[in-house]
Design a protein around this motif. Structure first.
Motif, PDB file in Angstrom:
ATOM      1  N   THR A   1       0.744  -1.097   0.037  1.00 30.75           N
ATOM      2  CA  THR A   1      -0.077  -0.050  -0.011  1.00 30.75           C
ATOM      3  C   THR A   1       0.767   1.535  -0.097  1.00 30.75           C
ATOM      4  O   THR A   1       0.350   2.096  -0.521  1.00 30.75           O
ATOM      5  CB  THR A   1      -0.911   0.082   1.203  1.00 30.75           C
ATOM      6  OG1 THR A   1      -1.636  -1.244   1.162  1.00 30.75           O
ATOM      7  CG2 THR A   1      -1.657   1.260   1.381  1.00 30.75           C
TER       8      THR A   1
ATOM      9  N   ILE B   1      -1.711   2.713 -10.807  1.00 26.98           N
ATOM     10  CA  ILE B   1      -2.591   2.212  -9.697  1.00 26.98           C
ATOM     11  C   ILE B   1      -2.899   3.567  -8.952  1.00 26.98           C
ATOM     12  O   ILE B   1      -3.904   3.985  -8.467  1.00 26.98           O
ATOM     13  CB  ILE B   1      -2.135   1.272  -8.972  1.00 26.98           C
ATOM     14  CG1 ILE B   1      -2.408   0.017  -9.923  1.00 26.98           C
ATOM     15  CG2 ILE B   1      -3.068   0.862  -7.632  1.00 26.98           C
ATOM     16  CD1 ILE B   1      -2.028  -1.293  -9.243  1.00 26.98           C
TER      17      ILE B   1
ATOM     18  N   LEU C   1      -6.339   5.693  -8.064  1.00 28.47           N
ATOM     19  CA  LEU C   1      -6.549   5.621  -6.715  1.00 28.47           C
ATOM     20  C   LEU C   1      -7.199   7.114  -6.431  1.00 28.47           C
ATOM     21  O   LEU C   1      -8.174   6.983  -5.554  1.00 28.47           O
ATOM     22  CB  LEU C   1      -5.417   5.342  -5.772  1.00 28.47           C
ATOM     23  CG  LEU C   1      -5.414   5.456  -4.420  1.00 28.47           C
ATOM     24  CD1 LEU C   1      -6.596   4.520  -3.682  1.00 28.47           C
ATOM     25  CD2 LEU C   1      -4.177   5.331  -3.924  1.00 28.47           C
TER      26      LEU C   1
ATOM     27  N   GLY D   1      -8.817   3.829   0.352  1.00 30.66           N
ATOM     28  CA  GLY D   1      -8.710   3.504  -0.772  1.00 30.66           C
ATOM     29  C   GLY D   1      -7.558   2.647  -1.221  1.00 30.66           C
ATOM     30  O   GLY D   1      -7.282   1.555  -1.803  1.00 30.66           O
TER      31      GLY D   1
ATOM     32  N   PHE E   1      -6.795  -1.153  -2.114  1.00 32.46           N
ATOM     33  CA  PHE E   1      -6.139  -1.720  -3.237  1.00 32.46           C
ATOM     34  C   PHE E   1      -5.220  -2.636  -2.632  1.00 32.46           C
ATOM     35  O   PHE E   1      -5.116  -3.778  -3.136  1.00 32.46           O
ATOM     36  CB  PHE E   1      -5.607  -0.493  -3.971  1.00 32.46           C
ATOM     37  CG  PHE E   1      -6.505   0.149  -4.860  1.00 32.46           C
ATOM     38  CD1 PHE E   1      -7.888   0.208  -4.718  1.00 32.46           C
ATOM     39  CD2 PHE E   1      -6.364   1.005  -5.945  1.00 32.46           C
ATOM     40  CE1 PHE E   1      -8.935   0.855  -5.281  1.00 32.46           C
ATOM     41  CE2 PHE E   1      -6.732   1.597  -6.780  1.00 32.46           C
ATOM     42  CZ  PHE E   1      -8.412   1.572  -6.564  1.00 32.46           C
TER      43      PHE E   1
ATOM     44  N   PRO F   1      -9.013  -3.686  -8.532  1.00 35.15           N
ATOM     45  CA  PRO F   1      -8.771  -2.347  -8.425  1.00 35.15           C
ATOM     46  C   PRO F   1      -9.469  -1.495  -9.240  1.00 35.15           C
ATOM     47  O   PRO F   1      -9.901  -0.410  -9.209  1.00 35.15           O
ATOM     48  CB  PRO F   1      -7.348  -2.299  -8.217  1.00 35.15           C
ATOM     49  CG  PRO F   1      -6.889  -3.513  -7.697  1.00 35.15           C
ATOM     50  CD  PRO F   1      -7.783  -4.580  -8.191  1.00 35.15           C
ATOM     51  N   TYR F   2      -9.159  -1.986 -10.585  1.00 31.25           N
ATOM     52  CA  TYR F   2      -9.601  -1.209 -11.816  1.00 31.25           C
ATOM     53  C   TYR F   2     -11.266  -1.276 -11.746  1.00 31.25           C
ATOM     54  O   TYR F   2     -11.770  -0.300 -12.173  1.00 31.25           O
ATOM     55  CB  TYR F   2      -8.900  -1.806 -13.162  1.00 31.25           C
ATOM     56  CG  TYR F   2      -7.594  -1.872 -12.949  1.00 31.25           C
ATOM     57  CD1 TYR F   2      -6.862  -0.812 -13.035  1.00 31.25           C
ATOM     58  CD2 TYR F   2      -6.788  -3.009 -12.405  1.00 31.25           C
ATOM     59  CE1 TYR F   2      -5.388  -0.659 -12.883  1.00 31.25           C
ATOM     60  CE2 TYR F   2      -5.556  -3.203 -12.316  1.00 31.25           C
ATOM     61  CZ  TYR F   2      -4.826  -1.951 -12.573  1.00 31.25           C
ATOM     62  OH  TYR F   2      -3.552  -2.140 -12.431  1.00 31.25           O
TER      63      TYR F   2
ATOM     64  N   THR G   1     -12.505   1.201  -9.625  1.00 28.80           N
ATOM     65  CA  THR G   1     -12.256   2.616  -9.755  1.00 28.80           C
ATOM     66  C   THR G   1     -13.275   3.066 -10.935  1.00 28.80           C
ATOM     67  O   THR G   1     -13.842   4.234 -10.821  1.00 28.80           O
ATOM     68  CB  THR G   1     -11.194   2.781 -10.622  1.00 28.80           C
ATOM     69  OG1 THR G   1     -10.038   2.363  -9.507  1.00 28.80           O
ATOM     70  CG2 THR G   1     -10.817   4.253 -10.791  1.00 28.80           C
TER      71      THR G   1
END
Lengths: 314, 360
Positions: free
Chosen positions: A17, A225, A229, A243, A247, A281-282, A285
């Protein structure tokens, strides 16, 4: 799952992270000033080699982190001159910065390939990090604590300081800010430099902490990423922190699922392919963006001038 | 001598297309040009680094007749086609495409340039002007598995791989089978990270394997990152593609070294002599394509003897890890007692042996 295991997993998640949190915080401030810098990946790579190189040469990881921040900031200035002085297209220039940063870091790294440094790990006494709970609190690189301190610091700066208010004003309505006497260009220079420095430190987390070495393209797409984010977080600092860890958790979950971690603990989750977690994650988003746009502009926290060049009429 | 190409400044990231810049035109027109397509950076200290050593071997052996050019960081997608084509248009007479994912691209460009010879690494599609070559890395994995099976205290071994391609499946199976010869209860936890080179992901995957109880982790991805994690944790691992001991002096037990030089020199010589012919080459310990790096002092003498025994067995043909009985993951008998799997079956293998733990 034993508490020991959960703590070890958290340590891994913190490692995944921290770089995207640092780069994301920097980019958030940049975007709040109305500038979209897609060069995060390039700045991270320049920061990674700067931090590593300075540490090799000075034997001081602290100077290495400063070097990483300086490297990222210097790289970002190239972008800043182009978009602020010459009003070039921000998207194209940002992509160019990524390409340039990748090449520059490879060039700078030629003489550092194959060398290693002592990883920049916890500076607390070993005794504190001996038991699992101690490790959970004290077991990290100073960069991790720096990232966590920067979250409330950026929040406070944007919300409660005069400078933060000016920065947001520049991002929301550059012409108004200009008309009452603020220098839009100077504010944006400062924001871009901050974003570069934070991306640089984020990159250094790879080359100085996770794998203390230099390898070309070692950030492997984390800059993208970080950009996702910022959008996912809706340009809010607190949500950016949440977030980033979300992620990081998903990235860990992918690996955990692949190592058959669910096999013994939560077998019913085994049916979900690990690629699902990798894509999350994508997907998240896109979901966040959809929610933001469905709410209309009133619900959006996106700076109104984001990505628009500033062309004063006078 | 070495005609180093400009470094690739443009990278593909996310959905962005990769472009690549190609080397300078030749200075000496009379030399035969040999081109190389590399997957990673030549400084990866793994796969591409080893191929580049092979390229340098051509320069050293045939530098007066041959010049080499290379392009690094070429993505394994359609963007490789113009890069390969460009090498052919620059006048290369022989082009090595050094990763599995260039297979169809190599075949396509080879069709456009019938006078140019191509050599595709680890693939299976050939043509009159396309050879394939590979290395029996799994023979090296059998040595690593022997060491790991003997030295692991938990009996739980980690295997960090890239993709489910035959090369990796063979490596996993050879490693697991060899470990089980030393410790019948040994299991291998497998993580495939969908990348050949992603140091942070490799590091996190290694941590995850360690947290799940693995005390020895072997890597089938290209960076030394996992070894650095093992070094920090006081555990053991192996180098991949090259001796990586400088990155982890304590954790690095040994490494599989890919030695491409002799093959590359032989094929370049064949071009010089006009005797090149399409072939399929799959060499191992016996031919010197696979080598084992010096052992770490942490490897006990009896384990060294076992590991050396495996190497010697491959060299004189008395040892083959793919000798039955071999059971698949679900327990079905795949290879009967006493039978040895044929190379053709190995080259297309897509199942894991018993004792390998993986999810999708």
């Amino acid at each position: 799952m034993s508490p020991e295991y959960i703590i070890a997993a958290i340590v891994t998640i913190v490692g995944l992270t921290t770089p995207i949190l640092l780069a994301g915080l920097g980019e958030l401030v940049v975007e709040k000033s109305g500038v979209l810098n897609l060069g995060v990946e390039g700045m991270m790579l320049v920061g990674a080699i700067s931090g590593f190189g300075v540490t090799v040469l000075t034997f001081s990881p602290w100077l290495g982190v400063l070097g990483a921040a300086a490297g990222g900031a210097v790289a970002s200035m190239l972008f800043a001159v182009l978009v602020l002085q010459l009003n070039s297209n921000q998207v194209a220039t940002g992509l160019a910065l990524t390409i340039f940063g990748t090449g520059l870091s490879s060039l700078l790294g030629l003489s550092f390939t194959g060398r290693i440094i002592v990883p920049f790990l916890s500076v607390f006494p070993d005794a504190l990090a001996k038991n699992p709970i101690g490790r959970l609190i004290f077991g990290y690189s100073p960069i991790v604590y720096f990232a966590l301190i920067m979250v409330p610091a950026v929040y406070w700066f944007l919300k409660s300081t005069r400078a933060g208010l000016i920065l947001r004003a520049v991002g929301e309505n550059d012409h108004s800010a200009h008309s009452i006497g603020y220098s839009v260009v100077m504010v944006r220079y400062a924001a871009i430099a901050f974003g570069g420095a934070m991306a640089g430190i984020g990159g250094a987390y790879f080359s100085m902490v996770i794998t203390p070495m230099w390898a070309e393209k070692m950030t492997a797409g984390r800059g993208w990423i970080a950009l996702a984010l910022v959008v996912f977080a809706g340009w809010r600092t607190g949500r950016l922190l949440a977030g980033a860890y979300f992620f990081g958790f998903l990235m860990w979950l992918e690996l955990f699922a692949k190592a058959n971690g669910f096999g013994t603990t939560l077998p019913f989750l085994q049916v979900i392919p690990s690629q699902f977690w990798a894509a999350m994650p994508y997907v998240m988003t896109i979901v966040a963006l959809t929610i933001i746009s469905a709410r209309g502009t009133a619900g959006s926290n996106a700076p109104a001038c984001l990505g628009r060049p500033f062309l004063p009429s006078t | 001598m070495a005609q180093i190409s400009r470094r690739t400044l443009i990278k593909g990231a996310g959905a962005l297309a990769t472009a690549a810049m190609i080397g300078k035109p030749a200075l000496a027109a009379d030399k035969i040009k040999v081109g190389f397509i590399f997957l990673g950076p030549i400084g990866d200290y793994g796969w591409t680094w080893a191929h580049n050593k092979g390229r340098e071997a051509i320069d050293a052996a045939l530098g007066d007749k041959v010049e080499t050019i290379y392009v690094e960081n070429v993505a394994e997608d359609a963007s490789a086609i113009p890069v390969i084509r460009d090498l052919a248009q620059q006048g290369c007479k022989l082009i090595f495409t050094t990763s599995y994912g260039y297979m169809d691209q190599t075949i396509q460009v080879a069709g456009e340039f019938p006078d140019v010879k191509f050599e595709h690494c680890t693939g299976f599609k050939r043509a009159d002007n396309v050879s394939t070559y590979n290395s029996k890395f799994h023979e090296g994995r059998a040595v690593l598995g022997t060491i790991a099976g003997k030295m692991s205290k938990s009996g739980t071994l980690g295997y960090l791989g890239s993709y489910k391609v035959p090369e990796v499946v063979l490596g996993v199976n050879a490693f697991a089978l060899a470990a089980q010869k030393q410790n019948p209860a040994a299991t291998v936890k497998l993580v495939l990270i969908d990348s050949w080179f992603d140091p942070p992901k490799e590091a996190a995957a290694t941590e995850t394997l360690i947290n799940l109880g693995c005390d020895i982790v072997t890597t089938h991805t290209d960076s030394p990152g996992p070894l650095q994690i093992l070094e920090q944790k006081g555990l053991f691992g192996f180098g991949q593609g090259a001796d990586m001991s400088q990155f982890a002096p304590t954790a690095h037990l040994t490494a599989i070294e890919d030695i491409w030089g002799p093959y590359y020199v032989a094929r370049a010589q064949a071009i010089v002599d006009g005797k090149w012919a399409s072939a399929d080459t799959w060499d191992g310990f016996k031919e010197g394509t696979v080598m084992i790096a010096p052992y770490n002092p942490a490897v006990p003498a009896d384990v060294v003897a076992l590991a050396d025994g495996v190497q010697a067995g491959y060299k004189d043909g008395t040892y083959n890890i793919f000798t039955g009985p071999i059971y698949a993951q679900d327990g079905t008998l795949k290879v009967k007692e006493g039978e040895v799997m044929a190379d053709a079956d190995l080259a297309t293998i897509d199942w894991f042996v018993k004792g390998v733990e993986s999810a999708s």
